[in-house]
Write a protein that holds these residues in place. Structure first.
Motif, PDB file in Angstrom:
ATOM      1  N   ARG A  87       5.905  -5.170  -7.112  1.00  0.00           N
ATOM      2  CA  ARG A  87       6.185  -4.648  -5.772  1.00  0.00           C
ATOM      3  C   ARG A  87       5.017  -4.859  -4.811  1.00  0.00           C
ATOM      4  O   ARG A  87       5.106  -4.473  -3.650  1.00  0.00           O
ATOM      5  N   TYR A  88       3.924  -5.418  -5.322  1.00  0.00           N
ATOM      6  CA  TYR A  88       2.776  -5.745  -4.465  1.00  0.00           C
ATOM      7  C   TYR A  88       2.697  -7.254  -4.284  1.00  0.00           C
ATOM      8  O   TYR A  88       2.984  -8.014  -5.206  1.00  0.00           O
ATOM      9  N   ARG A  89       2.286  -7.672  -3.095  1.00  0.00           N
ATOM     10  CA  ARG A  89       2.143  -9.108  -2.828  1.00  0.00           C
ATOM     11  C   ARG A  89       0.673  -9.434  -2.592  1.00  0.00           C
ATOM     12  O   ARG A  89      -0.098  -8.641  -2.030  1.00  0.00           O
ATOM     13  N   PHE A 126      -4.085  -6.745  -2.411  1.00  0.00           N
ATOM     14  CA  PHE A 126      -2.623  -6.775  -2.436  1.00  0.00           C
ATOM     15  C   PHE A 126      -2.103  -5.777  -1.402  1.00  0.00           C
ATOM     16  O   PHE A 126      -2.822  -4.858  -0.995  1.00  0.00           O
ATOM     17  N   GLU A 127      -0.874  -5.932  -1.024  1.00  0.00           N
ATOM     18  CA  GLU A 127      -0.204  -4.960  -0.157  1.00  0.00           C
ATOM     19  C   GLU A 127       1.168  -4.643  -0.723  1.00  0.00           C
ATOM     20  O   GLU A 127       1.855  -5.535  -1.245  1.00  0.00           O
ATOM     21  N   GLY A 128       1.558  -3.367  -0.602  1.00  0.00           N
ATOM     22  CA  GLY A 128       2.900  -2.965  -1.014  1.00  0.00           C
ATOM     23  C   GLY A 128       3.929  -3.470  -0.028  1.00  0.00           C
ATOM     24  O   GLY A 128       3.613  -4.031   1.027  1.00  0.00           O
ATOM     25  N   ARG A 129       5.165  -3.251  -0.354  1.00  0.00           N
ATOM     26  CA  ARG A 129       6.243  -3.806   0.466  1.00  0.00           C
ATOM     27  C   ARG A 129       6.277  -3.247   1.872  1.00  0.00           C
ATOM     28  O   ARG A 129       6.777  -3.881   2.800  1.00  0.00           O
ATOM     29  N   ASP A 149       0.300  -0.306   2.474  1.00  0.00           N
ATOM     30  CA  ASP A 149       0.032   0.225   1.145  1.00  0.00           C
ATOM     31  C   ASP A 149      -0.943  -0.719   0.433  1.00  0.00           C
ATOM     32  O   ASP A 149      -0.567  -1.453  -0.480  1.00  0.00           O
ATOM     33  N   LEU A 167      -3.837  -2.306  -1.951  1.00  0.00           N
ATOM     34  CA  LEU A 167      -4.292  -2.121  -3.326  1.00  0.00           C
ATOM     35  C   LEU A 167      -5.347  -3.178  -3.613  1.00  0.00           C
ATOM     36  O   LEU A 167      -5.103  -4.379  -3.442  1.00  0.00           O
TER      37      LEU A 167
END
Length: 454
Positions: free
Chosen positions: A272-274, A297-300, A304, A306
């Motif tokens: 769910r992270y890109r 990374f970023e959540g959808r 968000d 990470l």
């Protein structure tokens, strides 16, 4: 094997290696030049970062000790051991313990560095820990009597904790952990409670959002990693734009490889992270020069962030003296050892093999960069608080060893009295003297130009 047989096995080891022999340390006549051992580690590290490693090690004899696991591994291998095996941390010095968040979001105290983990004799880890205690006390100017007192407190904590654990069932040992909560604070002296609260506050301030705020900035409406060379260098500054673009494409495959190392349910979360971008980051003391990356990374939702750490894993310094790891990927070795020794581990802990933007092939392990991680400043801690901290490290190491080793046999070998404690204190004081000589050898190498310190 029954509990009585396990106890007899432990006691019988005293015939091969009496507890008093734990205190013996004499440098081998064939002992390798410590600077040569450090230089051997530098051969495959990032050349421009190696001087930073030497500079950090030269900060104090204790800092030198932190980076000199390869030297002590050779010294331990030259002596005798008990033959009672556990999963070793491999670098169990005082600064490799600390706070981190469990999956339930509780702060726990435990070992937090497993780069050198490998199966081996329990006494190697304990000797590394007690030696770090003596080196730290000496580095801080404490007299020999205080050094010996603190080392014995550490050894006694390990011994008594192992004895307690030897009387528990298997699941009780597996569930045991040191949780930092109100109940713990109620059981310690106010001075210790104040120090624990301060360290815990620091850990709580090192969460995902705080990592993103410190290490990223906004540009064109998007987050990007900050540049702070040579400590943090985005991949785009290390290679050409074309190579950076191609590597971004390659990262998709690497992420799939990493995700496949996770447990099934956690793969759903990780997907769910890109990926956004990555940067090379200098970390630690002994690790400086190894290839370590931070990956954003970023959540959808796009809000968000990470940050993950992708750290190069090399063969353990213990593998030159013990059985080679059964894991073909050194990153998997680190992850497997961490999961075995820690009471609870980062849920996103995984591994992969990768070619970095600089073209280097390597094994890596992956974990969250900051996840409520905190460590105590042992070089400034007041002596009374330091003693309590040292004892906590001894207990944590015993708990970690009890998960993989025969805790009943180890407890029986150590016994009820303080004979082993006194012997380990003698070893620690002697090894602190050896460490001082090795530290001076590195200083001389820097002053003569044999090595370059930044």
């Amino acid at each position: 094997m029954s509990a009585r047989e396990r106890q007899e096995n432990g006691r019988s080891r005293r015939k091969a290696l009496p507890r008093s022999a734990l205190g013996e340390y004499t440098a081998s006549p064939r002992r390798c030049d410590p600077v040569v051992l450090l230089e051997s580690q530098a051969k495959d590290r990032v050349p421009e970062l190696v001087p930073i490693r030497y500079t950090r090690m030269l900060a104090s004899p204790y800092a030198f000790f932190r980076g000199a696991a390869v030297i002590m591994a050779a010294d331990l291998a030259a002596g005798e051991n008990t033959g009672l095996g556990v999963q070793l941390c491999g670098d169990a010095h005082l600064s490799n313990f600390g706070l981190y968040a469990s999956p339930e979001r509780h702060l726990t105290f435990d070992l937090n560095d497993f780069d050198e983990t490998l199966p081996g004799p329990w006494d190697w880890d304990v000797k590394r820990l007690v030696a770090s205690t003596a080196v730290l006390c000496r580095s801080r100017g404490l007299d020999v009597a205080r050094q010996e007192s603190m080392v014995r407190a550490c050894a006694q904590a390990y011994r008594s904790q192992m004895r307690e654990l030897s009387q528990l069932g298997e699941l009780d040992v597996w569930y045991a952990q040191s949780v930092v909560d109100a109940e713990l604070l109620d059981t310690v002296e106010p001075l210790y409670a104040k120090e624990i609260r301060r360290t815990a506050a620091g850990a709580l301030a090192r969460g995902r959002q705080q990592a993103a705020d410190k290490l990223t900035h906004s540009r064109d409406g998007r987050r990007h990693l900050r540049s702070d060379p040579p400590l943090i260098v985005p991949a785009g500054e290390l290679v050409t734009d074309v190579v950076a673009h191609l590597y971004d494409i390659y990262m998709r495959k690497l992420i799939r490889d990493y995700v496949s190392s996770l447990r099934g349910d956690l793969r759903v979360l990780a997907r769910r992270y890109r990926y956004v971008e990555m940067a090379r980051k200098v970390v630690g003391v002994g690790s400086v020069g190894t290839r370590t990356w931070i990956v954003l990374f970023e959540g959808r939702s796009g809000r968000d962030p990470l940050l993950m750490q992708v750290k190069e894993a090399r063969p353990s310094v213990l593998e030159a003296h013990l059985t080679r790891s059964s894991y073909p990927n050194a990153g998997e070795r680190v992850v497997a050892g961490q999961r075995l020794m820690q009471a609870s581990s980062d849920i996103l802990l995984g591994w992969l093999h990768a070619i970095g933007p600089d073209g280097h092939h390597g094994d890596y392990y992956v974990r969250q960069l900051w996840d409520m991680k905190g460590s105590a400043d042992v070089e400034t801690m007041r002596p009374r608080v330091l003693t309590a901290y040292i004892q906590a490290c001894g207990r944590a190491l015993a708990r970690a060893h009890s998960r993989s080793g025969d805790r009943v046999a180890i407890a029986a070998y150590l016994g009820k009295g303080d004979k082993a404690d006194r012997a380990l204190a003698r070893f620690a004081i002697a090894y602190a003297e050896q460490n001082q000589c090795d530290y001076q050898a590195l200083r001389a190498a820097a002053e003569s130009g044999r090595i370059t310190a930044a």
